[in-house]
Design a protein around this motif. Structure first.
Motif, mmCIF file in Angstrom:
data_model
loop_
_atom_site.group_PDB
_atom_site.id
_atom_site.type_symbol
_atom_site.label_atom_id
_atom_site.label_comp_id
_atom_site.label_asym_id
_atom_site.label_seq_id
_atom_site.Cartn_x
_atom_site.Cartn_y
_atom_site.Cartn_z
ATOM 1 N N ARG A 89 0.720 -1.324 -0.022
ATOM 2 C CA ARG A 89 -0.278 0.063 0.014
ATOM 3 C C ARG A 89 0.744 1.223 -0.064
ATOM 4 N NH1 ARG A 89 -5.522 0.837 1.317
ATOM 5 N NH2 ARG A 89 -5.926 2.969 2.346
ATOM 6 N N GLU A 116 -5.697 8.781 5.623
ATOM 7 C CA GLU A 116 -4.506 9.561 6.432
ATOM 8 C C GLU A 116 -3.386 8.888 6.629
ATOM 9 O OE1 GLU A 116 -5.506 12.622 9.328
ATOM 10 O OE2 GLU A 116 -7.577 12.305 8.557
ATOM 11 N N ALA A 117 -3.526 7.711 7.317
ATOM 12 C CA ALA A 117 -2.328 7.059 7.879
ATOM 13 C C ALA A 117 -1.492 6.625 6.606
ATOM 14 C CB ALA A 117 -3.008 5.533 8.361
ATOM 15 N N THR A 118 -1.976 6.230 5.555
ATOM 16 C CA THR A 118 -1.266 5.710 4.364
ATOM 17 C C THR A 118 -0.431 6.952 3.976
ATOM 18 O OG1 THR A 118 -2.913 3.851 3.672
ATOM 19 C CG2 THR A 118 -1.024 4.733 2.259
ATOM 20 N N ILE A 126 0.447 9.586 5.484
ATOM 21 C CA ILE A 126 1.735 9.677 6.737
ATOM 22 C C ILE A 126 2.719 8.928 6.397
ATOM 23 C CG2 ILE A 126 2.321 9.802 9.052
ATOM 24 C CD1 ILE A 126 -0.716 10.620 9.746
ATOM 25 N N LEU A 127 2.530 7.652 6.371
ATOM 26 C CA LEU A 127 3.675 6.818 6.097
ATOM 27 C C LEU A 127 4.135 6.820 4.598
ATOM 28 C CD1 LEU A 127 1.942 3.573 7.812
ATOM 29 C CD2 LEU A 127 3.929 4.967 8.551
ATOM 30 N N ASP A 175 6.667 9.641 4.961
ATOM 31 C CA ASP A 175 7.703 9.327 5.696
ATOM 32 C C ASP A 175 8.869 8.321 4.920
ATOM 33 O OD1 ASP A 175 6.733 10.523 7.896
ATOM 34 O OD2 ASP A 175 5.862 8.745 8.984
#
Lengths: 293, 293
Positions: B31, B107-109, B111-112, B115
């Protein structure tokens, strides 16, 4: 306090001092710096930098040459906690008993503070006058491999995607190897590299490093079932609430403890075969597998 | 299509090809990789990498040695857009006419993925076999200085904090110098460095680089007032809605255009004094100050 505890405190202090020094030197004054200092101030065991420094010490080399890499790895670890705690991720309000950055400041500041810390982790290695260019490149390459999209970030994404799903043990191991293991391995490998260890010794240390991540993660999972919320600094039972697959869930608590102890044996055996002063490192492995937070 | 447009397309294609290659090589399937590929696929002008590559070309040196640094800077730029678009930051649903990552994924994806891209930017420089260790260390040091808590991230934080407040022109300049200018400067400086330019020429290129960020930002502000939403790929007037201080607000639209043209003159003069084939670079500065998106 015994000698191990003394050494642990000494290393922790040395790492904290350098972390503050680097942040104040390379991050402009303002809200991002304040947020980063807040997260460093909240403390932490500093396991990764201590592994790195004590590996160099075990080889009888000058551990102060490891300060930049040691702080770099702790910065990567700290940035990952700041981002993981965000509402869109694990949504944690407490970390190490203190309000998380997005609670003490706000979400935007937490995102930016994490970004600045991650960037700084690579910068501090380039700025160190005691390392050669070849050493800097090795450290940055290995740290980025361990922490990016084929390491920690990959493990974090796959850990989140596995929530609510039944995963088999091999899958769980592979997720943890990326999420936690590679960064812990980096500590040992960077320490052995900076000590100019022989290829043979390096391979034994690599083997030890590989199981260390699993030891650490299994104990984390066990603490989430058996631990004391006050000691850990965050609520226990959160894995079950998040429907996460864990070692105790797949193997039972006793099975998980047995599995961990097998890894501890492998780690200690690899360590004994490597020719170095392993007293502190052996005590550290024991500490990691019996810690209560 | 004229020669400049041809060259521009050629560089854009070369950068895109390498970006895809690096992401597929160094980011595990899944992902996070999909999200990163989505953001690269959405396109973009690739101004920063093209500045870097064309600077090397202007010196008559081998621009393929700049590919890693060129992709690194575009990765830093792209990660910053992914994080800036998040609901906690600018809360944008569209970027380059495509759904932003937190809309297309979550959102989590986002952020990652940001990063992982930031981490990869440093990694690709270490992995390049055509660069010496000294060159890698220089590039990583300068890139991290320009993009972290004393560069881009600092500018982004202070830009957000200035919303709804009246800032004076000098403050606005300093924010933009950090938010946009340092990264654009890095492109030129990295290109001149990899071309082994003389100290004298390097200084002239540095001067040119310093005003380039201001040219770019003023034109961005002007487009937010006068631009066509379809061409830009995001709504116009968003600065006003966010109560941001901008050049047109402080100087009026005509004043902002006049200010920008003064910087264009400075940039072109510095460029002419540096001894290199500046045809493409001069056309690029003209393009940046007259672009409609």
């Amino acid at each position: 306090m015994n000698a191990f505890q003394d050494d642990l405190k000494y290393y922790q202090q040395a790492v904290n001092d350098r972390m503050f020094e680097f942040v104040n030197k390379y991050i402009n004054p303002g809200r991002v710096r304040d947020a980063i200092l807040h997260s460093i101030d909240a403390g932490g065991k500093r396991v990764r930098p201590i592994l790195l420094l004590s590996t160099i010490e075990a080889f009888g080399a000058d551990y102060t040459r490891g300060y930049a890499a040691a702080c770099a790895i702790e910065m990567v670890h700290t940035y990952s906690l700041i981002h993981d705690d965000l509402p869109a991720m694990d949504d944690d309000d407490l970390r190490r008993g203190q309000p998380t950055i997005h609670k003490a400041f706000d979400e935007a500041t937490a995102i930016l503070a994490g970004d600045a810390l991650l960037t700084l982790s690579f910068q501090v290695i380039t700025e160190d006058p005691s390392l050669t260019s070849d050493e800097k490149v090795f450290l940055i390459r290995e740290l980025s491999r361990a922490s990016g999209g084929s390491g920690m970030v990959d493990g974090q994404m796959k850990d989140m995607l596995s929530e609510g799903k039944r995963v088999v043990l091999d899958e769980l191991k592979s997720i943890h190897m990326n999420k936690t293991g590679q960064l812990l391995s980096f500590s040992i490998i960077a320490g052995a590299f900076l000590s100019h260890s022989s290829t043979q010794t390096f391979k034994k240390m690599e083997k030890m490093a590989n199981v260390l991540g699993l030891i650490f993660q299994i104990q984390d999972d066990i603490l989430d079932v058996l631990g004391d919320a006050n000691a850990i600094g965050k609520p226990v039972g959160s894995d079950e609430g998040n429907e996460k697959s864990t070692y105790p869930q797949l193997l039972g608590v006793e099975g998980a403890i047995r599995e961990m102890n097998e890894y501890v044996d492998i780690a200690l055996q690899s360590l004994e075969k490597a020719e170095l002063n392993h007293t502190f490192l052996a005590a550290l492995i024991d500490f990691l597998s019996t810690r209560d937070r």
